[in-house]
Scaffold this motif. Structure first.
Motif, PDB file in Angstrom:
ATOM      1  N   PRO A  43      99.983 -41.538  50.448  1.00 25.70           N
ATOM      2  CA  PRO A  43     101.161 -40.671  50.322  1.00 25.70           C
ATOM      3  C   PRO A  43     101.032 -39.413  51.183  1.00 25.70           C
ATOM      4  O   PRO A  43      99.975 -38.780  51.209  1.00 25.70           O
ATOM      5  CB  PRO A  43     101.191 -40.315  48.831  1.00 25.70           C
ATOM      6  N   ASP A  44     102.082 -39.092  51.898  1.00 30.43           N
ATOM      7  CA  ASP A  44     102.181 -37.886  52.743  1.00 30.43           C
ATOM      8  C   ASP A  44     101.428 -37.972  54.072  1.00 30.43           C
ATOM      9  O   ASP A  44     101.467 -37.019  54.858  1.00 30.43           O
ATOM     10  CB  ASP A  44     101.738 -36.605  52.010  1.00 30.43           C
ATOM     11  N   PHE A 231      86.373 -42.484  53.544  1.00 27.71           N
ATOM     12  CA  PHE A 231      86.430 -43.135  52.211  1.00 27.71           C
ATOM     13  C   PHE A 231      86.978 -44.552  52.340  1.00 27.71           C
ATOM     14  O   PHE A 231      86.519 -45.477  51.656  1.00 27.71           O
ATOM     15  CB  PHE A 231      87.340 -42.358  51.252  1.00 27.71           C
ATOM     16  N   VAL A 232      87.967 -44.712  53.211  1.00 25.28           N
ATOM     17  CA  VAL A 232      88.585 -46.029  53.412  1.00 25.28           C
ATOM     18  C   VAL A 232      87.579 -46.993  54.041  1.00 25.28           C
ATOM     19  O   VAL A 232      87.419 -48.122  53.598  1.00 25.28           O
ATOM     20  CB  VAL A 232      89.847 -45.893  54.302  1.00 25.28           C
ATOM     21  N   GLY A 247      94.007 -56.809  55.148  1.00 19.80           N
ATOM     22  CA  GLY A 247      92.973 -55.923  54.623  1.00 19.80           C
ATOM     23  C   GLY A 247      93.078 -55.812  53.118  1.00 19.80           C
ATOM     24  O   GLY A 247      94.064 -56.251  52.520  1.00 19.80           O
ATOM     25  N   PRO A 248      92.082 -55.197  52.483  1.00 24.26           N
ATOM     26  CA  PRO A 248      92.092 -55.050  51.024  1.00 24.26           C
ATOM     27  C   PRO A 248      93.053 -53.958  50.543  1.00 24.26           C
ATOM     28  O   PRO A 248      93.318 -53.010  51.282  1.00 24.26           O
ATOM     29  CB  PRO A 248      90.648 -54.654  50.706  1.00 24.26           C
ATOM     30  N   GLU A 249      93.554 -54.113  49.331  1.00 22.79           N
ATOM     31  CA  GLU A 249      94.269 -53.022  48.655  1.00 22.79           C
ATOM     32  C   GLU A 249      93.251 -51.916  48.366  1.00 22.79           C
ATOM     33  O   GLU A 249      92.095 -52.195  48.032  1.00 22.79           O
ATOM     34  CB  GLU A 249      94.818 -53.513  47.303  1.00 22.79           C
ATOM     35  N   LEU A 250      93.681 -50.672  48.470  1.00 20.95           N
ATOM     36  CA  LEU A 250      92.776 -49.547  48.194  1.00 20.95           C
ATOM     37  C   LEU A 250      92.922 -49.103  46.749  1.00 20.95           C
ATOM     38  O   LEU A 250      94.039 -48.976  46.242  1.00 20.95           O
ATOM     39  CB  LEU A 250      93.098 -48.369  49.118  1.00 20.95           C
ATOM     40  N   PRO A 251      91.804 -48.820  46.065  1.00 15.27           N
ATOM     41  CA  PRO A 251      91.886 -48.280  44.699  1.00 15.27           C
ATOM     42  C   PRO A 251      92.393 -46.831  44.715  1.00 15.27           C
ATOM     43  O   PRO A 251      92.290 -46.133  45.730  1.00 15.27           O
ATOM     44  CB  PRO A 251      90.452 -48.352  44.187  1.00 15.27           C
ATOM     45  N   GLU A 252      92.918 -46.426  43.557  1.00 15.29           N
ATOM     46  CA  GLU A 252      93.536 -45.109  43.419  1.00 15.29           C
ATOM     47  C   GLU A 252      92.641 -43.951  43.878  1.00 15.29           C
ATOM     48  O   GLU A 252      93.107 -43.019  44.543  1.00 15.29           O
ATOM     49  CB  GLU A 252      93.897 -44.929  41.935  1.00 15.29           C
ATOM     50  N   GLU A 253      91.343 -44.022  43.568  1.00  6.46           N
ATOM     51  CA  GLU A 253      90.478 -42.883  43.929  1.00  6.46           C
ATOM     52  C   GLU A 253      90.281 -42.793  45.443  1.00  6.46           C
ATOM     53  O   GLU A 253      90.136 -41.689  45.994  1.00  6.46           O
ATOM     54  CB  GLU A 253      89.135 -42.930  43.172  1.00  6.46           C
ATOM     55  N   VAL A 254      90.312 -43.929  46.122  1.00 10.09           N
ATOM     56  CA  VAL A 254      90.201 -43.909  47.590  1.00 10.09           C
ATOM     57  C   VAL A 254      91.491 -43.351  48.199  1.00 10.09           C
ATOM     58  O   VAL A 254      91.468 -42.562  49.144  1.00 10.09           O
ATOM     59  CB  VAL A 254      89.875 -45.325  48.129  1.00 10.09           C
ATOM     60  N   HIS A 256      93.591 -41.242  46.746  1.00  6.56           N
ATOM     61  CA  HIS A 256      93.676 -39.807  46.473  1.00  6.56           C
ATOM     62  C   HIS A 256      92.687 -39.002  47.301  1.00  6.56           C
ATOM     63  O   HIS A 256      93.025 -37.930  47.819  1.00  6.56           O
ATOM     64  CB  HIS A 256      93.534 -39.527  44.977  1.00  6.56           C
ATOM     65  N   GLY A 257      91.466 -39.531  47.430  1.00  8.29           N
ATOM     66  CA  GLY A 257      90.459 -38.843  48.248  1.00  8.29           C
ATOM     67  C   GLY A 257      90.887 -38.773  49.706  1.00  8.29           C
ATOM     68  O   GLY A 257      90.700 -37.748  50.381  1.00  8.29           O
ATOM     69  N   THR A 258      91.483 -39.851  50.194  1.00  9.56           N
ATOM     70  CA  THR A 258      91.906 -39.889  51.598  1.00  9.56           C
ATOM     71  C   THR A 258      93.091 -38.961  51.825  1.00  9.56           C
ATOM     72  O   THR A 258      93.134 -38.212  52.806  1.00  9.56           O
ATOM     73  CB  THR A 258      92.241 -41.333  52.007  1.00  9.56           C
ATOM     74  N   ARG A 259      94.050 -38.983  50.903  1.00 11.64           N
ATOM     75  CA  ARG A 259      95.181 -38.055  51.019  1.00 11.64           C
ATOM     76  C   ARG A 259      94.674 -36.604  51.074  1.00 11.64           C
ATOM     77  O   ARG A 259      95.131 -35.806  51.889  1.00 11.64           O
ATOM     78  CB  ARG A 259      96.156 -38.212  49.839  1.00 11.64           C
ATOM     79  N   ALA A 260      93.691 -36.300  50.222  1.00 12.36           N
ATOM     80  CA  ALA A 260      93.151 -34.933  50.181  1.00 12.36           C
ATOM     81  C   ALA A 260      92.521 -34.544  51.523  1.00 12.36           C
ATOM     82  O   ALA A 260      92.631 -33.385  51.958  1.00 12.36           O
ATOM     83  CB  ALA A 260      92.128 -34.806  49.053  1.00 12.36           C
TER      84      ALA A 260
END
Ligand code: PZK
Length: 286
Positions: A43-44, A231-232, A247-254, A256-260
């Motif tokens: 996101p973003d 992180f990805v 490619g694989p689906e990314l888990p929520e923490e990845v 959020h960490g990547t967005r940050a």
């Protein structure tokens, strides 16, 4: 009602024609890694890249004019002047990484620049170098020599493109390194406007068009972590993905960490809170 005509797709961006003179460049939230677009969005991400690119356009206008006409209120769409793009990618490298490191290891040179012996992977180069590449329709751009690039665009334009690219890189890498981000290398797209003036197009000095490294983790002698995508990459490696689509689906923490990390890059470089950009994209142009 006017129709908007789709004129092109990048891996994570779309291009539309607004009229004969203007294009609309739209950055999605898609992310690619190991050359594959993943099924999960960040996101973003498109807003961060659009905002950063506009930030740099506003601050490099004294070096070279650019195609930016306006930011749309969505923060991810740029109205731009239509250019006649040069048929080369204008790459500048300040550090030895990726295909530059590969070419140096096998030949001792990159795009005709002979480099000192004994450089290690990710070494800072004595001087930034201009390393043009072809524009591949599919697959990877191919590094070419300065003479090959000069053949493609003409000697005079080549020399101007080189001078502009090096000046842009020096300005941005000095600015970014003072804010904790090393720009290892970057790719510019230059084109001619209706008056024949060499003009900066596409996106510029974003993490998608450059290698951003965290300065505080810089350790030459091996590959460096990616400022934005580490992180990805780590998740994809740990998941045992074979790097073939899908490619694989990314888990929520990845996610959020990547967005940050993207938002952090935006805020460190621009000095502007990302929420202010979302509220009014024109803040990056001030
Ligand atoms: C242009 N691309 C690459 C980027 C895509 C494709 N100002 C301009 N004038 C003329 N052409 C281009 C631009 C710009 N920018 C850029 N291809 C043509 C590209 C993003 C999405 F589908």
């Amino acid at each position: 009602m006017s129709e908007v005509i789709h004129v092109g797709s990048g891996k994570v961006r779309e291009l539309y024609a607004l009229d004969d003179e203007r294009l609309l460049l739209v950055a999605s939230d898609r992310i690619s890694t190991f050359d594959v677009v993943l099924p999960t969005e960040i996101p973003d991400k498109g807003r961060v890249l659009t905002g950063l690119s506009a930030f740099w356009f506003a601050r490099t206008r004294d070096i070279v004019p650019n195609h930016l006409l306006a930011l749309r209120p969505d923060g991810r769409s740029t109205e731009c002047r239509r250019l006649e793009m040069l048929p080369i990618e204008c790459v500048v490298r300040g550090y030895l990484s990726g295909s530059g490191w590969k070419d140096y290891r096998t030949t001792g040179a990159v795009c005709g620049h002979t480099l000192p012996d004994g450089l290690v992977e990710s070494a800072r180069l004595p001087e930034p170098i201009f390393t043009p590449a072809t524009k591949a329709q599919e697959g990877h751009d191919e590094n070419i020599t300065r003479d090959q690039a000069a053949q493609l665009v003409g000697r005079e334009l080549f020399e101007e493109a080189e001078r502009i690219s090096l000046a842009l890189y020096r300005h941005a890498s000095d600015y970014a390194s003072a804010r904790g981000i090393l720009i290892a290398d970057t790719k510019f797209e230059l084109g001619l406007d209706a008056d024949g003036t060499l003009t900066l197009g596409d996106e510029a000095l974003t993490p998608d068009s450059s290698r951003f490294w965290p300065a505080d983790e810089y350790a030459p002698g091996g590959s460096q972590p990616s400022y934005d995508k580490q992180f990805v990459r780590d998740f994809c490696e740990a998941a045992g993905w074979d790097k073939e689509p899908p490619g694989p689906e990314l888990p929520e923490e990845v996610v959020h960490g990547t967005r940050a990390r993207y938002v952090e890059a935006f805020e460190r470089l621009s000095g502007i809170p990302f929420a202010e950009y979302v509220a009014d994209p024109d803040v990056v142009l001030a």
